[in-house]
Motif scaffolding. Structure first.
Motif: not given
Length: 294
Positions: A215, A219-220, A222-225, A228, A237-238
């Motif tokens: 995980s 991708k992980h 980018a999914a973290d607020p 972001s 970019t993240p």
């Protein structure tokens, strides 16, 4: 943005050449000319620290570096690793007896076509095979020290090592760098980072975006607020956020992100000009780490 590798000034964003080989750094790349173009672009745009190893491929990445860049710019530092080999299926196997290390150094010298390697990292397996038996650290570092005395190695580092090993290597061999997994998602080696800070030696994180498996990774991120939010604030970019966070951790943190894409390379190099403010760093420090390989 500059720092030091030992007593050698280097830009803080270098290049990790591992990904220039085939999948899992095994076999040749699908497009060798494209791989060589990435190397030339990196050096043309300020990269002066390339991380490689004869066992990347194996016998692939060093050849690409030589074919793309030899004769090398005077300012370019080539760092390699010894202590491992690959089997026919591509598995990473220990090969750390003193005679093995000396043979591997000679292989790196021949394939890179240099008389002296700027940095040789001893790749340990104590974390991969905790109950395994490795050759004594003193014997391994002694072999590399002999090659340093002969002028075949300039500096010695260590990779994939526990804190006790790092302490011993500092004392025994005056190592100048530690190369361990470390990222905003994996801060298990905070104590080793502090050890590097205490001794003013470089910390060179691999998996700088988190684990390459499970995980972790882009991708992980980018999914973290929190990641972001910082990315949106600065229009970056993240991935760039995660790399900039690393640079903010320690003035001798040297990055070696790898890629086979010139566009992605440019994105990584741009991180050297980014500055995160105190608010950004406080937010990012609260990102929840995940276990390596989770």
């Amino acid at each position: 943005m500059s720092s030091f590798l030992g007593n050698k000034p280097v830009h803080r964003v270098g290049f990790g050449a591992m990904q220039l080989a085939g999948p899992n750094s095994f076999g040749p790349p699908a497009d060798p000319e494209a791989a060589k173009a990435v190397l030339r672009h990196a050096v043309a745009h300020g990269v002066d620290h390339i991380d490689t190893a004869q066992f990347y491929g194996p016998d692939v990445v060093n050849d690409l570096i030589r074919e793309a860049l030899h004769p090398y710019p005077e300012s370019l530092r080539l760092a390699t690793k010894v202590g491992a080999v690959r089997d026919e299926q591509g598995a990473w196997l220990p090969s750390g007896e003193p005679a093995d290390l000396k043979r591997q150094v000679e292989e790196n010298l021949r394939s890179l076509q240099v008389e002296r390697l700027d940095l040789v990292n001893l790749r340990r397996f104590e974390r991969d095979i905790p109950d395994g038996t490795e050759p004594p650290l003193a014997d391994q570092l002694g072999a590399l020290g002999e090659l340093r005395d002969e002028g075949k190695i300039d500096m010695i580092g260590i990779s994939n090592a526990n804190a006790d090993t790092v302490r011993a290597a500092i004392k025994m061999a005056g190592i100048v760098a530690v190369q361990n997994a470390y990222s905003i998602l994996n801060r298990a080696d905070d104590a080793i980072l502090e050890l590097c800070r205490e001794h003013a030696i470089a910390f060179v994180p691999y998996f700088p975006l988190g684990s390459a498996f499970g995980s972790g990774g882009p991708k992980h991120l980018a999914a973290d607020p929190r990641v972001s939010a910082v990315a949106n604030k600065h229009g970056i970019t993240p991935t760039q956020v995660a790399l900039a966070w690393l640079l903010a951790r320690y003035e001798r943190m040297l990055l070696i992100p790898g890629t086979g894409s010139i566009a992605h390379l440019d994105e990584n190099l741009a991180v050297g000009a980014l500055t995160l403010d105190a608010e950004d760093l406080a937010l990012l420090d609260a990102v929840e780490p995940i276990p390596l390989g989770a």
